[in-house]
Write an enzyme that holds these catalytic residues in place. Structure first.
Site, PDB file in Angstrom:
ATOM      1  N   HIS A   7      18.126 -25.773 -49.794  1.00  0.00           N
ATOM      2  CA  HIS A   7      17.367 -24.634 -49.284  1.00  0.00           C
ATOM      3  C   HIS A   7      17.437 -24.548 -47.771  1.00  0.00           C
ATOM      4  CE1 HIS A   7      14.305 -27.919 -49.334  1.00  0.00           C
ATOM      5  NE2 HIS A   7      13.915 -27.381 -48.197  1.00  0.00           N
ATOM      6  N   HIS A  79      14.240 -25.777 -40.906  1.00  0.00           N
ATOM      7  CA  HIS A  79      15.197 -26.839 -41.282  1.00  0.00           C
ATOM      8  C   HIS A  79      16.121 -26.365 -42.386  1.00  0.00           C
ATOM      9  CE1 HIS A  79      11.847 -27.741 -44.206  1.00  0.00           C
ATOM     10  NE2 HIS A  79      12.846 -28.020 -45.031  1.00  0.00           N
ATOM     11  N   GLU A 130      16.998 -31.916 -43.594  1.00  0.00           N
ATOM     12  CA  GLU A 130      16.332 -32.633 -44.684  1.00  0.00           C
ATOM     13  C   GLU A 130      17.416 -33.047 -45.670  1.00  0.00           C
ATOM     14  OE1 GLU A 130      13.714 -30.122 -47.012  1.00  0.00           O
ATOM     15  OE2 GLU A 130      12.660 -31.833 -47.873  1.00  0.00           O
TER      16      GLU A 130
END
Ligand code: CO
Length: 134
Positions: A7, A79, A130
């Protein structure tokens, strides 16, 4: 090592307004808001055919996105999340490469119930990364 883009996360002060843009203006499939007190955010997922957009709004006093929104009052990309097969192997490799893992440096359970680590933007072209166990 990294696999699929899981994502892209976008921080906003007004998640309802952000959801409206994605649902009504862009015509995407948008989830209901989910408060995540353990993570200091409320999340909404936007489902796209090939990935997801994670909308984030601060929740509570010490939200990890509060500072970002101070610097970026109109919101912005917070992020990106890549999948990895083995979060511990990924952590070891990042340490060996000299990358800075935020927080304790140990994997913790992320907003999707899977172990994650976050990598400091200074080592990754100015982008908070991430890594999530696939
Ligand atoms: Co994320």
């Amino acid at each position: 090592m990294i696999g699929r883009l899981n994502h892209v996360a976008i921080a906003t002060k007004n998640i309802a307004a952000a959801a409206k843009v994605y649902r009504d203006t862009l015509g995407a499939k948008v989830s209901e808001p989910v408060p995540q007190p353990d993570h200091g955010v409320t999340t909404i997922f936007v489902e796209l055919p090939n990935t997801k957009i994670e909308l984030l709004e601060p929740l509570g006093e010490n939200s990890p996105i509060a500072k970002f929104l101070e610097k970026n009052p109109s919101g912005g990309m917070h992020h990106i999340c890549y999948e990895v097969d083995d979060i511990y192997a990924a952590r070891d490799r990042m340490k060996a490469e000299g990358a800075t893992i935020t927080g304790t440096g140990e994997p913790r359970i992320g907003a999707h119930g899977k172990p994650v680590i976050f990598l400091h933007p200074k080592d990754f072209v100015g982008t908070l990364v991430e890594l999530e166990q696939a």
